[in-house]
Design a protein around this motif. Sequence first.
Motif, PDB file in Angstrom:
ATOM      1  N   LEU A 124       0.982  -1.117  -0.287  1.00  0.00           N
ATOM      2  CA  LEU A 124       0.214   0.288  -0.089  1.00  0.00           C
ATOM      3  C   LEU A 124       0.645   0.968  -0.242  1.00  0.00           C
ATOM      4  O   LEU A 124      -0.019   2.565  -0.026  1.00  0.00           O
ATOM      5  N   MET A 125       1.859   0.972   0.044  1.00  0.00           N
ATOM      6  CA  MET A 125       3.158   2.218   0.345  1.00  0.00           C
ATOM      7  C   MET A 125       3.689   2.290  -0.969  1.00  0.00           C
ATOM      8  O   MET A 125       4.229   1.569  -1.317  1.00  0.00           O
ATOM      9  N   ASP A 126       4.317   3.354  -1.123  1.00  0.00           N
ATOM     10  CA  ASP A 126       4.995   3.953  -2.184  1.00  0.00           C
ATOM     11  C   ASP A 126       6.048   3.663  -1.612  1.00  0.00           C
ATOM     12  O   ASP A 126       6.709   3.706  -0.732  1.00  0.00           O
ATOM     13  N   VAL A 127       7.716   4.050  -2.525  1.00  0.00           N
ATOM     14  CA  VAL A 127       8.618   3.638  -2.231  1.00  0.00           C
ATOM     15  C   VAL A 127       9.002   4.559  -1.062  1.00  0.00           C
ATOM     16  O   VAL A 127      10.035   4.645   0.182  1.00  0.00           O
ATOM     17  N   TYR A 128       8.701   6.102  -1.976  1.00  0.00           N
ATOM     18  CA  TYR A 128       9.314   7.254  -0.357  1.00  0.00           C
ATOM     19  C   TYR A 128       7.945   7.105   1.067  1.00  0.00           C
ATOM     20  O   TYR A 128       9.119   7.046   1.966  1.00  0.00           O
ATOM     21  N   GLY A 129       7.015   6.584   0.882  1.00  0.00           N
ATOM     22  CA  GLY A 129       6.420   6.104   2.679  1.00  0.00           C
ATOM     23  C   GLY A 129       7.406   5.284   3.183  1.00  0.00           C
ATOM     24  O   GLY A 129       6.977   5.397   4.206  1.00  0.00           O
ATOM     25  N   ARG A 130       8.029   3.968   2.437  1.00  0.00           N
ATOM     26  CA  ARG A 130       8.077   3.292   3.159  1.00  0.00           C
ATOM     27  C   ARG A 130       9.872   3.416   3.875  1.00  0.00           C
ATOM     28  O   ARG A 130      10.150   3.279   5.049  1.00  0.00           O
ATOM     29  N   VAL A 131      10.215   4.659   2.754  1.00  0.00           N
ATOM     30  CA  VAL A 131      11.258   4.967   3.352  1.00  0.00           C
ATOM     31  C   VAL A 131      11.832   5.544   4.745  1.00  0.00           C
ATOM     32  O   VAL A 131      12.324   5.490   5.782  1.00  0.00           O
ATOM     33  N   ALA A 132      10.559   6.762   4.302  1.00  0.00           N
ATOM     34  CA  ALA A 132      10.186   7.954   5.897  1.00  0.00           C
ATOM     35  C   ALA A 132       9.478   6.963   6.491  1.00  0.00           C
ATOM     36  O   ALA A 132       9.454   6.792   7.916  1.00  0.00           O
ATOM     37  N   ARG A 133       8.669   6.238   7.119  1.00  0.00           N
ATOM     38  CA  ARG A 133       8.423   5.272   7.896  1.00  0.00           C
ATOM     39  C   ARG A 133       9.503   4.449   8.159  1.00  0.00           C
ATOM     40  O   ARG A 133       9.904   4.671   9.483  1.00  0.00           O
ATOM     41  N   LEU A 134       9.952   3.884   7.571  1.00  0.00           N
ATOM     42  CA  LEU A 134      11.663   3.460   8.836  1.00  0.00           C
ATOM     43  C   LEU A 134      12.882   4.143   8.731  1.00  0.00           C
ATOM     44  O   LEU A 134      13.098   3.988   9.985  1.00  0.00           O
ATOM     45  N   LEU A 135      12.739   5.421   8.763  1.00  0.00           N
ATOM     46  CA  LEU A 135      14.578   6.152   9.763  1.00  0.00           C
ATOM     47  C   LEU A 135      12.806   6.912  10.697  1.00  0.00           C
ATOM     48  O   LEU A 135      14.047   7.012  11.529  1.00  0.00           O
ATOM     49  N   LEU A 136      12.065   6.474  10.504  1.00  0.00           N
ATOM     50  CA  LEU A 136      10.783   7.577  11.751  1.00  0.00           C
ATOM     51  C   LEU A 136      11.316   5.976  12.603  1.00  0.00           C
ATOM     52  O   LEU A 136      10.848   6.495  14.295  1.00  0.00           O
ATOM     53  N   SER A 137      10.766   4.699  12.084  1.00  0.00           N
ATOM     54  CA  SER A 137      10.730   3.483  12.882  1.00  0.00           C
ATOM     55  C   SER A 137      11.750   3.810  14.028  1.00  0.00           C
ATOM     56  O   SER A 137      11.843   3.140  14.985  1.00  0.00           O
ATOM     57  N   LEU A 138      12.141   3.701  13.379  1.00  0.00           N
ATOM     58  CA  LEU A 138      14.734   3.414  14.243  1.00  0.00           C
ATOM     59  C   LEU A 138      14.952   4.257  14.374  1.00  0.00           C
ATOM     60  O   LEU A 138      15.058   4.628  15.687  1.00  0.00           O
ATOM     61  N   ALA A 139      14.626   6.045  14.611  1.00  0.00           N
ATOM     62  CA  ALA A 139      14.655   7.208  15.591  1.00  0.00           C
ATOM     63  C   ALA A 139      14.207   7.434  16.931  1.00  0.00           C
ATOM     64  O   ALA A 139      13.433   6.881  17.113  1.00  0.00           O
ATOM     65  N   VAL A 140      15.516   7.495  17.290  1.00  0.00           N
ATOM     66  CA  VAL A 140      15.707   7.669  18.988  1.00  0.00           C
ATOM     67  C   VAL A 140      15.964   9.067  19.351  1.00  0.00           C
ATOM     68  O   VAL A 140      16.778   9.543  18.671  1.00  0.00           O
ATOM     69  N   GLU A 141      15.125   9.551  19.943  1.00  0.00           N
ATOM     70  CA  GLU A 141      15.164  11.077  20.526  1.00  0.00           C
ATOM     71  C   GLU A 141      16.141  11.169  21.452  1.00  0.00           C
ATOM     72  O   GLU A 141      16.660  10.242  22.559  1.00  0.00           O
ATOM     73  N   GLN A 142      17.309  11.826  21.086  1.00  0.00           N
ATOM     74  CA  GLN A 142      18.539  12.531  22.096  1.00  0.00           C
ATOM     75  C   GLN A 142      18.011  13.774  23.427  1.00  0.00           C
ATOM     76  O   GLN A 142      16.826  13.750  23.120  1.00  0.00           O
ATOM     77  N   THR A 143      18.905  13.793  24.201  1.00  0.00           N
ATOM     78  CA  THR A 143      18.786  14.949  25.271  1.00  0.00           C
ATOM     79  C   THR A 143      18.613  16.148  24.727  1.00  0.00           C
ATOM     80  O   THR A 143      17.723  16.796  25.519  1.00  0.00           O
ATOM     81  N   ASP A 144      19.141  16.248  23.193  1.00  0.00           N
ATOM     82  CA  ASP A 144      19.101  17.811  23.289  1.00  0.00           C
ATOM     83  C   ASP A 144      17.987  18.088  22.452  1.00  0.00           C
ATOM     84  O   ASP A 144      17.812  18.789  21.535  1.00  0.00           O
ATOM     85  N   GLY A 145      16.695  16.976  21.393  1.00  0.00           N
ATOM     86  CA  GLY A 145      15.647  16.915  20.983  1.00  0.00           C
ATOM     87  C   GLY A 145      15.949  16.308  20.190  1.00  0.00           C
ATOM     88  O   GLY A 145      14.337  16.440  19.545  1.00  0.00           O
ATOM     89  N   ARG A 146      16.691  16.492  19.446  1.00  0.00           N
ATOM     90  CA  ARG A 146      16.954  15.577  18.180  1.00  0.00           C
ATOM     91  C   ARG A 146      16.733  13.956  17.536  1.00  0.00           C
ATOM     92  O   ARG A 146      16.832  13.451  19.175  1.00  0.00           O
ATOM     93  N   MET A 147      16.590  13.707  16.772  1.00  0.00           N
ATOM     94  CA  MET A 147      16.022  13.071  16.600  1.00  0.00           C
ATOM     95  C   MET A 147      16.481  11.734  15.764  1.00  0.00           C
ATOM     96  O   MET A 147      17.148  12.441  14.428  1.00  0.00           O
ATOM     97  N   VAL A 148      17.702  10.767  16.472  1.00  0.00           N
ATOM     98  CA  VAL A 148      18.614  10.221  15.574  1.00  0.00           C
ATOM     99  C   VAL A 148      18.089   8.416  15.629  1.00  0.00           C
ATOM    100  O   VAL A 148      18.510   7.525  16.449  1.00  0.00           O
ATOM    101  N   VAL A 149      18.814   8.203  13.924  1.00  0.00           N
ATOM    102  CA  VAL A 149      18.962   7.059  13.973  1.00  0.00           C
ATOM    103  C   VAL A 149      20.099   6.616  14.608  1.00  0.00           C
ATOM    104  O   VAL A 149      21.242   6.585  13.705  1.00  0.00           O
ATOM    105  N   PRO A 150      20.045   5.598  15.217  1.00  0.00           N
ATOM    106  CA  PRO A 150      21.054   5.095  15.635  1.00  0.00           C
ATOM    107  C   PRO A 150      22.229   4.011  15.312  1.00  0.00           C
ATOM    108  O   PRO A 150      23.616   3.509  15.149  1.00  0.00           O
ATOM    109  N   GLU A 151      21.456   3.081  13.817  1.00  0.00           N
ATOM    110  CA  GLU A 151      22.367   2.540  13.560  1.00  0.00           C
ATOM    111  C   GLU A 151      22.693   3.357  11.953  1.00  0.00           C
ATOM    112  O   GLU A 151      22.058   4.118  11.671  1.00  0.00           O
TER     113      GLU A 151
END
Length: 213
Positions: A138-165
């Motif tokens: 149901l998702m195009d490639v862009y949607g799958r990439v965006a979802r993956l990044l958001l699912s992997l990202a972890v919020e840092q103490t400074d508020g940034r969202m960083v993908v640890p891997e």
Amino acid sequence: MTTDARIEALADPLVRDLARGGQVRSLARNTVFIQEGEKGESLYVILSGRVKVFVADADGREMVLDFHGPGDYVGEMSLDGRPRSASVMAVEPTVCSVLTRDALRAAIVANPDLAMNLICTLIERARIATENVRNLALMDVYGRVARLLLSLAVEQTDGRMVVPERLTQQDIADRVGASRDMVSRIFKDLTTGGYVTVADRQITINRKPPARW
């Protein structure tokens, strides 16, 4: 760290008990220790390192299903003795405790709570597989990439969202079922738009990407 220390460091006491019943095996990086299509005979409890679960076609193209680390186990479908449904490879030096099918059955008989642990793990992995199929359908490639990044990202103490891997674009392509060129074009758009920043393979999400591009 000694093998005993690795086992005792596992957070889940049920998984610790399971690991104690196996034979320890060290795996070099890039070792494929479970092969899709082969008969399943063993379960691997990961004591240290990291592995990826993937499927591949005759041309060598891969689709990465998941990654697992210490405290996880793979090969649980060995219980039915049927051929493996996916391959598993160590993506870094890895140490596992390996249980035969008979040893796994004996462990479950000795501690029935292990059966519930296995069932819960299978349910969670089935949910993930269902979600992945849904996204592919149901998702195009862009949607799958965006979802993956958001699912992997972890919020840092400074508020940034960083993908640890530290993922390469090929890593991302393998995980979303797309070509590297397509992922490269999507990242170019995301970085140009200021949604993400990539430095030394570290991906930072500056603001949530739009649902559609």
